[in-house]
Design an enzyme around this catalytic site. Structure first.
Site, PDB file in Angstrom:
ATOM      1  CG  ASP A 275      -1.969   1.055   1.201  1.00 23.83           C
ATOM      2  OD1 ASP A 275      -2.387   1.438   0.095  1.00 23.83           O
ATOM      3  OD2 ASP A 275      -2.383   1.512   2.281  1.00 23.83           O
TER       4      ASP A 275
ATOM      5  CG  ASN B 250      -6.971  -1.706  -6.412  1.00 24.91           C
ATOM      6  OD1 ASN B 250      -6.144  -2.537  -6.077  1.00 24.91           O
ATOM      7  ND2 ASN B 250      -7.293  -0.685  -5.618  1.00 24.91           N
TER       8      ASN B 250
END
Length: 253
Positions: A35, A83
């Site tokens: 991340d 995503n």
């Protein structure tokens, strides 16, 4: 664009490695939530694409660190279902970067690539390239690449697969319900046949799983690092492994 490693950090890494060599147990299966690519790019005044590319380069480097201490399995959270809902421009860039990344991983010596996720929702071009890069047979390290992945969906798909199998065998619903067990569900997960992750690492300072390996992480140890993923260092990794090794694992409360 990653920051240089100072002599001090190199000396500290050697100390950490000596500690691991002496007495600290090493996790067999490491999961990692990579991340912070976009925030890293923003801080450096770079493009989002630059951030994702730097993150992909770090993944290859990270796998080398895992191999160095004999980790058997690495599961990489590369692309979630969510995503895919980002802008078409960013998704297009992600597809190219992830395709290149998986091909690079597959080319590493002693590495076997396995895809984990709902491949049906992936763009056809991405799916074709990823499936072409998967491998079978003996290996030193298995690398699970989580793409199109959602933890809740994995459990739903596992239950569907189990029900389909049992009904195809002619088993009635009441028997299926009475015999249902966690082990049966585990046998239909994307990671079936693999040990659950011992250690899950997340970069960027966020302290949540974001749906990553929700079933498999029931007894995993967690390590959260403040560094954005492109800035994640070998030192950070060795700290995480040492921290894991010093914990007293309890498979319950």
């Amino acid at each position: 664009m990653a920051r240089p490693v100072s002599l001090l950090y190199r000396l500290y890494e050697r100390r950490l490695l000596r500690e691991l060599d002496r007495s600290v147990p090493v996790p067999r299966h490491v999961g990692v939530i990579t991340d912070g690519n976009r925030r890293w790019a923003k801080e450096f005044g770079a493009t989002t694409a630059d951030g994702h590319r730097a993150g992909a380069e770090k993944i290859v480097e990270f796998l080398g660190w895992c191999d160095e201490i004999d980790v058997d399995i690495v599961t990489l959270y590369v692309l979630s279902k969510e995503n895919l809902a980002r802008s078409a421009e960013e998704v297009e860039v992600l597809i190219e970067i992830i395709s290149d990344l998986v091909e690079k991983i597959a080319a590493l010596k002693g590495v076997r690539v396995q895809l984990v996720g709902d491949l049906e929702i992936l763009p056809p071009g991405l799916r074709a390239r990823l499936e072409a890069a998967t491998s079978a047979g003996d290996c030193q390290m298995r690398v699970n690449v989580a793409v199109g992945y959602g933890g809740r969906q994995e459990i739903v798909n596992a239950v569907k697969s189990l029900l389909r199998l049992r009904t195809d065998e002619g088993t009635d619903l009441e028997t299926i319900i009475s015999e249902l067990s966690p082990q049966q569900i585990s046998e239909h997960l994307y990671t079936k046949g693999q040990p659950d992750p011992d250690l899950i690492i997340r970069s960027s300072g966020e302290q949540r799983l974001s749906g990553f390996l929700m079933w498999q992480s029931a007894y995993s140890e967690f390590y959260f690092c403040e560094a954005y993923w492109p800035d994640f260092r070998r030192t950070d990794f060795l700290r995480a492994v040492r921290d894991y090794g010093l914990r007293q694992r309890r498979f319950g409360k």
